[in-house]
Write a protein that holds these residues in place. Sequence first.
Motif, PDB file in Angstrom:
ATOM      1  N   CYS A  70      -5.784   1.980  -1.651  1.00 54.23           N
ATOM      2  CA  CYS A  70      -4.437   2.479  -1.346  1.00 54.23           C
ATOM      3  C   CYS A  70      -3.342   1.549  -1.863  1.00 54.23           C
ATOM      4  O   CYS A  70      -2.159   1.806  -1.654  1.00 54.23           O
ATOM      5  N   GLU A  71      -3.727   0.453  -2.530  1.00 55.05           N
ATOM      6  CA  GLU A  71      -2.723  -0.488  -3.022  1.00 55.05           C
ATOM      7  C   GLU A  71      -1.922   0.127  -4.162  1.00 55.05           C
ATOM      8  O   GLU A  71      -2.452   0.888  -4.981  1.00 55.05           O
ATOM      9  N   ILE A  93      -8.818  -1.925   1.925  1.00 58.11           N
ATOM     10  CA  ILE A  93      -7.505  -1.313   1.687  1.00 58.11           C
ATOM     11  C   ILE A  93      -7.160  -1.152   0.210  1.00 58.11           C
ATOM     12  O   ILE A  93      -6.189  -0.493  -0.131  1.00 58.11           O
ATOM     13  N   SER A  94      -7.951  -1.727  -0.673  1.00 52.38           N
ATOM     14  CA  SER A  94      -7.592  -1.790  -2.093  1.00 52.38           C
ATOM     15  C   SER A  94      -7.393  -0.419  -2.737  1.00 52.38           C
ATOM     16  O   SER A  94      -6.604  -0.291  -3.672  1.00 52.38           O
ATOM     17  N   VAL A 126       0.839  -1.195   0.000  1.00 52.59           N
ATOM     18  CA  VAL A 126       0.000   0.000   0.000  1.00 52.59           C
ATOM     19  C   VAL A 126       0.875   1.246   0.000  1.00 52.59           C
ATOM     20  O   VAL A 126       2.028   1.222   0.425  1.00 52.59           O
ATOM     21  N   ASP A 127       0.289   2.351  -0.474  1.00 56.32           N
ATOM     22  CA  ASP A 127       1.048   3.598  -0.540  1.00 56.32           C
ATOM     23  C   ASP A 127       0.963   4.367   0.779  1.00 56.32           C
ATOM     24  O   ASP A 127       0.321   3.933   1.732  1.00 56.32           O
ATOM     25  N   TYR A 146      -2.279   5.198   2.990  1.00 57.55           N
ATOM     26  CA  TYR A 146      -2.982   4.205   3.801  1.00 57.55           C
ATOM     27  C   TYR A 146      -2.740   4.465   5.284  1.00 57.55           C
ATOM     28  O   TYR A 146      -1.620   4.669   5.726  1.00 57.55           O
TER      29      TYR A 146
END
Length: 71
Positions: A51-52, A48-49, A32-33, A36
């Motif tokens: 921010c992946e 969370i996807s 993640v970036d 996140y």
Amino acid sequence: MAVQIEVYHHTAQRLADGSIDLDSDAFKVALVDSSYTFDPADTSYGDISGCELETGNGYTAGGAALANKSV
């Protein structure tokens, strides 16, 4: 680059009730970036996807499957 490992609230319960099976379930790791923020109440990849990291530089979005699981 810092590495941060956190445990979600539901993890212990799901291990105890068998809904997570360490022997037979598939496990994936996603990068993640910096936008996140860990939320221990997250329960799925969908949480969370957004921010992946995108596919590139040898990484494929959607997470990488762990080949071997051992403690």
